[in-house]
Write a protein that holds these residues in place. Structure first.
Motif, PDB file in Angstrom:
ATOM      1  N   VAL A  75       0.844  -1.206   0.000  1.00 30.47           N
ATOM      2  CA  VAL A  75       0.000   0.000   0.000  1.00 30.47           C
ATOM      3  C   VAL A  75       0.877   1.253   0.000  1.00 30.47           C
ATOM      4  O   VAL A  75       0.623   2.219  -0.718  1.00 30.47           O
ATOM      5  N   SER A  76       1.946   1.192   0.779  1.00 30.89           N
ATOM      6  CA  SER A  76       2.814   2.367   0.841  1.00 30.89           C
ATOM      7  C   SER A  76       3.567   2.587  -0.485  1.00 30.89           C
ATOM      8  O   SER A  76       3.811   3.730  -0.891  1.00 30.89           O
ATOM      9  N   ILE A  77       3.892   1.492  -1.188  1.00 29.89           N
ATOM     10  CA  ILE A  77       4.503   1.646  -2.519  1.00 29.89           C
ATOM     11  C   ILE A  77       3.501   2.289  -3.490  1.00 29.89           C
ATOM     12  O   ILE A  77       3.855   3.166  -4.281  1.00 29.89           O
ATOM     13  N   VAL A  78       2.236   1.877  -3.400  1.00 25.28           N
ATOM     14  CA  VAL A  78       1.209   2.481  -4.271  1.00 25.28           C
ATOM     15  C   VAL A  78       1.132   3.985  -3.994  1.00 25.28           C
ATOM     16  O   VAL A  78       1.082   4.808  -4.919  1.00 25.28           O
ATOM     17  N   ASN A  79       1.169   4.343  -2.729  1.00 25.57           N
ATOM     18  CA  ASN A  79       1.128   5.758  -2.349  1.00 25.57           C
ATOM     19  C   ASN A  79       2.310   6.525  -2.971  1.00 25.57           C
ATOM     20  O   ASN A  79       2.136   7.589  -3.580  1.00 25.57           O
ATOM     21  N   ASP A  80       3.514   5.952  -2.842  1.00 26.39           N
ATOM     22  CA  ASP A  80       4.718   6.587  -3.421  1.00 26.39           C
ATOM     23  C   ASP A  80       4.585   6.770  -4.924  1.00 26.39           C
ATOM     24  O   ASP A  80       4.903   7.821  -5.473  1.00 26.39           O
ATOM     25  N   GLU A  81       4.151   5.696  -5.582  1.00 27.53           N
ATOM     26  CA  GLU A  81       4.082   5.746  -7.051  1.00 27.53           C
ATOM     27  C   GLU A  81       3.003   6.722  -7.524  1.00 27.53           C
ATOM     28  O   GLU A  81       3.152   7.365  -8.555  1.00 27.53           O
ATOM     29  N   LEU A  82       1.926   6.816  -6.747  1.00 29.51           N
ATOM     30  CA  LEU A  82       0.860   7.752  -7.109  1.00 29.51           C
ATOM     31  C   LEU A  82       1.367   9.191  -6.970  1.00 29.51           C
ATOM     32  O   LEU A  82       1.116  10.045  -7.828  1.00 29.51           O
ATOM     33  N   THR A  83       2.112   9.439  -5.904  1.00 27.97           N
ATOM     34  CA  THR A  83       2.688  10.776  -5.710  1.00 27.97           C
ATOM     35  C   THR A  83       3.637  11.099  -6.864  1.00 27.97           C
ATOM     36  O   THR A  83       3.632  12.191  -7.416  1.00 27.97           O
ATOM     37  N   ARG A  84       4.432  10.087  -7.238  1.00 22.29           N
ATOM     38  CA  ARG A  84       5.376  10.296  -8.338  1.00 22.29           C
ATOM     39  C   ARG A  84       4.631  10.583  -9.653  1.00 22.29           C
ATOM     40  O   ARG A  84       4.983  11.488 -10.406  1.00 22.29           O
ATOM     41  N   LEU A  85       3.539   9.844  -9.875  1.00 24.67           N
ATOM     42  CA  LEU A  85       2.748  10.037 -11.097  1.00 24.67           C
ATOM     43  C   LEU A  85       2.171  11.452 -11.159  1.00 24.67           C
ATOM     44  O   LEU A  85       2.062  12.058 -12.221  1.00 24.67           O
ATOM     45  N   LEU A  86       1.813  11.982  -9.988  1.00 28.04           N
ATOM     46  CA  LEU A  86       1.215  13.318  -9.936  1.00 28.04           C
ATOM     47  C   LEU A  86       2.270  14.418  -9.989  1.00 28.04           C
ATOM     48  O   LEU A  86       1.934  15.601 -10.033  1.00 28.04           O
ATOM     49  N   GLY A  87       3.551  14.043  -9.963  1.00 23.53           N
ATOM     50  CA  GLY A  87       4.595  15.052 -10.145  1.00 23.53           C
ATOM     51  C   GLY A  87       5.594  15.166  -9.012  1.00 23.53           C
ATOM     52  O   GLY A  87       6.435  16.061  -9.031  1.00 23.53           O
ATOM     53  N   GLU A  88       5.455  14.315  -7.975  1.00 17.34           N
ATOM     54  CA  GLU A  88       6.405  14.277  -6.857  1.00 17.34           C
ATOM     55  C   GLU A  88       6.318  15.506  -5.950  1.00 17.34           C
ATOM     56  O   GLU A  88       5.783  15.423  -4.871  1.00 17.34           O
ATOM     57  N   THR A  89       6.872  16.631  -6.412  1.00 15.72           N
ATOM     58  CA  THR A  89       6.875  17.802  -5.531  1.00 15.72           C
ATOM     59  C   THR A  89       6.073  18.940  -6.160  1.00 15.72           C
ATOM     60  O   THR A  89       5.797  18.921  -7.356  1.00 15.72           O
ATOM     61  N   GLN A  90       5.742  19.918  -5.342  1.00 19.66           N
ATOM     62  CA  GLN A  90       4.963  21.042  -5.843  1.00 19.66           C
ATOM     63  C   GLN A  90       5.773  21.846  -6.866  1.00 19.66           C
ATOM     64  O   GLN A  90       6.927  22.168  -6.615  1.00 19.66           O
TER      65      GLN A  90
END
Ligand code: GDP
Length: 296
Positions: A75-90
């Motif tokens: 689940v935590s890997i999914v969270n990481d990858e989703l954040t990465r897909l959305l662009g990682e940082t602001q």
């Protein structure tokens, strides 16, 4: 926002979390379910496939399946990858070394471009204590000029609006003079939109781009239009080289496809999101917060 997608992901997660140790086939089943949920949310199919492949590779490659918290770790890997897909940082708005910083707002009619121009002006004036000048260069939709002028008055931000009889290039040229003379530090240009992408529109935008040398070309897209928003983004990017996206109408019943695909497909970050019709309904986009909201 993204309710159905969130619900589907949570159901896949509850199966993983409930298990402790996992087999490869548990992971594969969960990823199949996640991929289906993404496709139903209108996420681009290449993006959906790459996403689950990346999660699978990490989950299986990192030797976590025999751990007692395997489900939690996936689940935590999914969270990481989703954040990465959305662009990682602001991704912040760029600023020109020599003011004024020019921002061209582009997009199809109805996407929320004029509203977003005013919202961004308000954001810069209120949150960043800057002096923006809004420029009414959408002369083909007659209401756009009046709309921008009215919004400018409402939010207390100056608007340069020589009128619908003046050519957009002339409007932009004089706006830049006015900005330099008046000490404005941002020039936000509301450019023409059309119902469909056409050569005429792109030629005009390209001319304005060459003339104004913008620091940012922000594409305004309607999140409710899903995959179409991504196709639009691709065309604008190929023709103009956009630098970022403003995703509007996230307050509506959007499934999430545009939000999750646009970054990967164009390589350009989402910089702001629109969350309502009012001038204060604009927020900087934070990939990690969005991922947490989607995952619930
Ligand atoms: P333009 O043709 O791209 O300049 O579009 P407008 O700025 O005129 O916006 C079209 C419609 O969408 C208007 O009714 C706006 O009030 C509405 N709108 C714009 N942004 C948002 C948003 O973030 N949320 C909602 N709910 N409506 C929006």
């Amino acid at each position: 926002m993204f309710e159905s997608l969130s619900g589907r992901l949570q159901s896949a997660f509850s199966k993983l979390r409930g298990k402790g140790r996992l087999s490869e086939s548990d992971v594969n089943d969960a990823m199949r379910e996640i991929r289906r949920a993404l496709l139903e949310a209108d996420v681009n199919h290449v993006v959906a496939k790459k996403f689950v492949d990346a999660v699978k590779e990490r989950a299986i490659g990192q030797d976590i399946l025999q751990s007692l918290t395997a489900g939690q770790q996936v689940v935590s890997i999914v969270n990481d990858e989703l954040t990465r897909l959305l662009g990682e940082t602001q991704a912040k708005l760029e600023r020109s070394a020599k003011p004024p910083t020019v921002v061209m707002m582009v997009g199809l009619q109805g996407a929320g471009k004029t509203t977003a121009t005013a919202k961004l002006g308000r954001f810069l004036a209120t949150s960043e204590h800057r002096r923006p000048l809004l420029v009414a260069a959408d002369i083909y939709r007659p209401a756009a000029i009046d709309q921008l002028v009215a919004l400018g008055q409402q939010i207390g931000v100056a608007v340069w609006a020589p009128g619908a009889e003046v050519a957009p290039a002339e409007i932009v040229r004089t706006a830049l003079d006015e900005a330099r003379r008046g000490g404005y530090d941002y020039v936000l240009i509301d450019t023409a939109g059309r119902l469909h992408i056409d050569e005429l529109l792109m030629n005009e935008l390209d001319q304005l781009r060459q003339l104004s040398e913008p620091e940012e070309i922000l594409l305004v897209v309607d999140a409710m239009t899903g995959q179409d928003a991504v196709t639009v983004a691709q065309s604008f990017h190929e023709a103009l080289g956009i630098t970022g996206v403003v995703l509007t109408k996230l307050d509506g019943d959007t499934r999430g496809g545009a939000a999750l695909s646009v970054r990967h497909v164009t390589g350009c970050p989402i910089k702001f999101v629109g969350t309502g019709e009012r001038p204060d309904a604009l927020e900087p986009f934070y990939p990690d917060r969005m991922a947490s909201r989607i995952l619930g």
